[in-house]
Design an enzyme around this catalytic site. Structure first.
Site, short mmCIF file in Angstrom:
data_model
loop_
_atom_site.label_atom_id
_atom_site.label_comp_id
_atom_site.label_asym_id
_atom_site.label_seq_id
_atom_site.Cartn_x
_atom_site.Cartn_y
_atom_site.Cartn_z
N SER A 1 0.84 -1.19 0.00
CA SER A 1 0.00 0.00 0.00
C SER A 1 0.88 1.25 0.00
O SER A 1 2.05 1.20 0.37
CB SER A 1 -0.90 0.03 1.24
N ASP A 2 0.32 2.37 -0.42
CA ASP A 2 1.01 3.64 -0.19
C ASP A 2 0.81 4.02 1.27
O ASP A 2 0.05 3.38 2.00
CB ASP A 2 0.48 4.72 -1.13
N TRP A 3 1.48 5.07 1.69
CA TRP A 3 1.51 5.49 3.10
C TRP A 3 0.08 5.67 3.64
O TRP A 3 -0.64 6.58 3.21
CB TRP A 3 2.30 6.78 3.22
N ASN A 4 -0.34 4.80 4.54
CA ASN A 4 -1.64 4.87 5.21
C ASN A 4 -2.82 4.80 4.24
O ASN A 4 -3.94 5.19 4.59
CB ASN A 4 -1.76 6.15 6.06
#
Length: 455
Positions: free
Chosen positions: A190-193
Site C-alpha cells: 500500500s502507499d503510506w496509510n
C-alpha cells in the site's frame, strides 16, 4: 535477528527516486534527455549507492502518466506520453534490479502508483480519479504494464479511487487487471496509510474493515496504517477473513526476501568499506554531470543569442543563481551545501561576470534590490536571468493553482528588458511552467529543472 523466532530478516525500503547521495536530475528532467540508456544508468548508480547502505527496495519508478503540471508529483513522472513513459519505466526497472538477479549492488523496484494516480482531478494531491476504462487502458495502463513485464518485484497501490472504488481496496484493479491480466506475481504494497484512508473514502467503517478490504483485494504489505498488525488476528478469530489470504501474502514477502539474498545475509549491504567505495564516487559524479547536461532543454534561442563567448561581459541576476537548492524533491540523502551554485559554476567559466540578487526567493518585491540589479546589468553586454521555483514547490503534497514564476521575478525581468540587452533566462523548476510572460522578455530560455548534485 536475535529476537526473531524463525530468524526472518528485515526488509529495508526507501524512496530512492532520482539518486541516493549522488543526486541526479528529477525524473521529469531525465525524461527530457530522450535517453533510456541514461535513465537506466542513473537507476543503476542510485541502486548501487543505496544497496551499499543496506537498502533493498526502492519506491520507484513512478509510472503514472501526468498531464496536469499543477500536480506537485509531476516532477516524479516521465511525462505525458504513454509510449515514452513505457520505455522509461522499463529502463528504470532494469537499472534498479540488474539483468538476471538482484545482486548486492541492486535494488528491488516498486512500480507506482497503481493505478491512474497521475490523473487526479484539478491536479490536487490525493484527489479522486474519474476516467473511462477505455482511456485508462489506452493511455495510463501501458507504462505500468511495461514495468511489470520488466519484472519489477513490487507494485504500490495508489491513494485515489478508480472506476468509483479506492484502489487499495479494489479487487478488480489489483486482482483482475494486475494479477490476472498483467500476470504480476510479486508483492503488492500500500502507499503510506492508504489502507487507513479507506475509512476517509467512506468504504470502511473502521480499521478492521479497512484491513479486511485491503487484504481481500490483494495488498500484501500495509505501509504505515498499522491496520494489519492491529486487526488481522481479530479478523481471523472472528472468521471475517481466511488464514489462506495471510499465508499467500506472507509467501510473496518471504519469496522477495529470498530473491534479495537476505536469508543468506540478513546484513546485506551494511559494510562500512563498501559504503566508502560505492557512494559519491567520481564515476557517479561524472554521470550526474552528464545527466544534468542532457536533461537541460533549450526552449528559445532568438538571433542565435547562445552560445555566449567566455570573454563576453555578463550580468548574472537572480537570487536562485546563488542558491544551493538545486537537488529537488525526494533528495533526502543529498547534501545541498556540497552543490556548486550556478554563480560559482559560471564564475569559473566567464572572465567578466558580475552578480546581483535582484529579488528574494519569496514573492515580495524589493525595489532597492531590483534597482541595484538593473544598475549592474546596464554595464554588461549580456544578462543571464535565473528564475524559477524552490524545491519545496514541487513534489508530494505540493500542488499549485498558479504555475507561473513569482511576480517579483517577472517584475524584475521586465525592468531588465527595458535595458535593451540580450537576456538569457535560466529556469530552475520541478514542474512545467506557464512561460507566457517569460518568453516575451527573453531572447533565450533554458529549462534546467532541478539538475542535481553536479548542477
Amino acid at each position: 535477528m536475535q529476537h526473531s523466532r524463525l530468524k526472518i530478516p528485515l526488509l529495508f525500503m526507501a524512496d530512492i527516486i532520482h539518486g541516493y547521495k549522488t543526486i541526479f536530475p528529477i525524473p521529469l528532467g531525465l525524461a527530457a534527455s530522450w535517453d533510456p540508456k541514461l535513465i537506466k544508468d542513473v537507476a543503476q548508480a542510485s541502486a548501487d549507492e543505496a544497496a551499499a547502505e543496506g537498502i533493498s527496495v526502492t519506491f520507484s519508478p513512478m509510472a503514472d502518466l501526468v498531464r496536469d503540471p499543477r500536480w506537485g508529483r509531476v516532477m516524479e513522472s516521465t511525462g505525458e506520453d504513454p509510449f515514452l513513459n513505457s520505455i522509461y519505466a522499463k529502463a528504470f526497472v532494469e537499472g534498479y534490479q540488474g539483468k538476471d538477479r538482484i545482486d548486492n549492488n541492486h535494488l528491488a523496484a516498486t512500480v507506482k502508483h497503481f493505478a491512474g494516480y497521475g490523473a487526479v482531478e484539478a491536479g490536487r494531491e490525493y484527489n479522486t480519479v474519474d476516467m473511462s476504462e477505455w482511456r485508462f487502458r489506452s493511455e495510463y495502463l501501458p507504462s505500468y504494464k511495461a514495468a511489470v513485464e520488466a519484472k519489477a518485484q513490487l507494485v504500490m497501490t495508489s491513494f485515489n479511487t478508480l472506476f468509483g472504488i479506492p484502489v487499495t481496496g479494489n479487487r478488480y484493479i489489483l486482482q483482475d487487471i494486475l494479477r490476472k491480466e498483467l500476470s504480476f506475481d510479486g508483492v503488492i504494497i500500500s502507499d503510506w496509510n492508504s489502507i487507513g484512508e479507506l475509512i476517509d473514502h467512506g468504504v470502511a467503517e473502521n480499521m478492521g474493515q479497512a484491513a479486511s478490504l485491503a487484504l481481500k483485494a490483494g495488498v500484501d504489505i500495509d505501509m504505515m496504517s498499522f491496520s494489519y498488525i492491529s486487526q488481522l488476528e481479530n479478523l481471523i478469530d472472528s472468521k471475517k477473513i481466511n488464514i489462506d489470504l495471510i499465508d499467500h501474502a506472507v509467501y510473496r514477502i518471504l519469496s522477495l526476501k529470498k530473491k534479495l539474498g537476505l536469508f543468506d545475509d540478513p546484513f546485506r549491504g551494511l559494510e562500512t568499506k563498501k559504503v566508502n567505495s560505492h557512494v559519491f564516487t567520481d564515476e557517479k559524479l561524472a554521470l550526474a554531470q552528464k545527466a544534468a547536461e542532457e536533461s537541460i532543454v533549450l526552449l528559445k534561442n532568438d538571433d542565435k543569442t547562445l552560445p555566449l563567448n567566455i570573454d563576453d561581459s555578463v550580468a548574472l541576476v537572480g537570487d536562485i543563481g546563488d542558491s544551493h537548492d538545486l537537488l529537488g524533491s525526494w533528495s533526502f540523502k543529498g547534501d545541498k551545501l556540497s552543490v556548486k551554485t550556478i554563480k560559482e559554476s559560471l564564475y569559473s567559466k566567464f572572465k567578466k561576470i558580475v552578480f546581483a540578487k535582484g529579488y528574494k526567493t519569496a514573492s515580495d518585491f524589493s525595489s532597492k534590490m531590483a534597482e541595484e540589479a538593473v544598475a549592474i546589468a546596464k554595464k554588461q553586454k549580456y544578462i543571464i536571468f535565473v528564475a524559477g521555483l524552490e524545491s519545496e514547490q514541487s513534489g508530494e503534497a505540493s500542488s499549485l493553482t498558479d504555475i507561473k514564476i513569482a511576480d517579483n521575478q517577472i517584475r524584475l525581468l521586465k525592468k531588465l528588458a527595458e535595458l535593451g540587452k540580450p537576456i538569457i533566462t535560466l529556469l530552475v523548476t520541478g514542474r512545467p511552467l506557464d512561460l507566457t510572460e517569460i518568453q516575451k522578455y527573453s531572447n533565450a530560455i533554458l529549462l534546467a529543472w532541478f539538475p542535481g548534485t553536479k548542477g
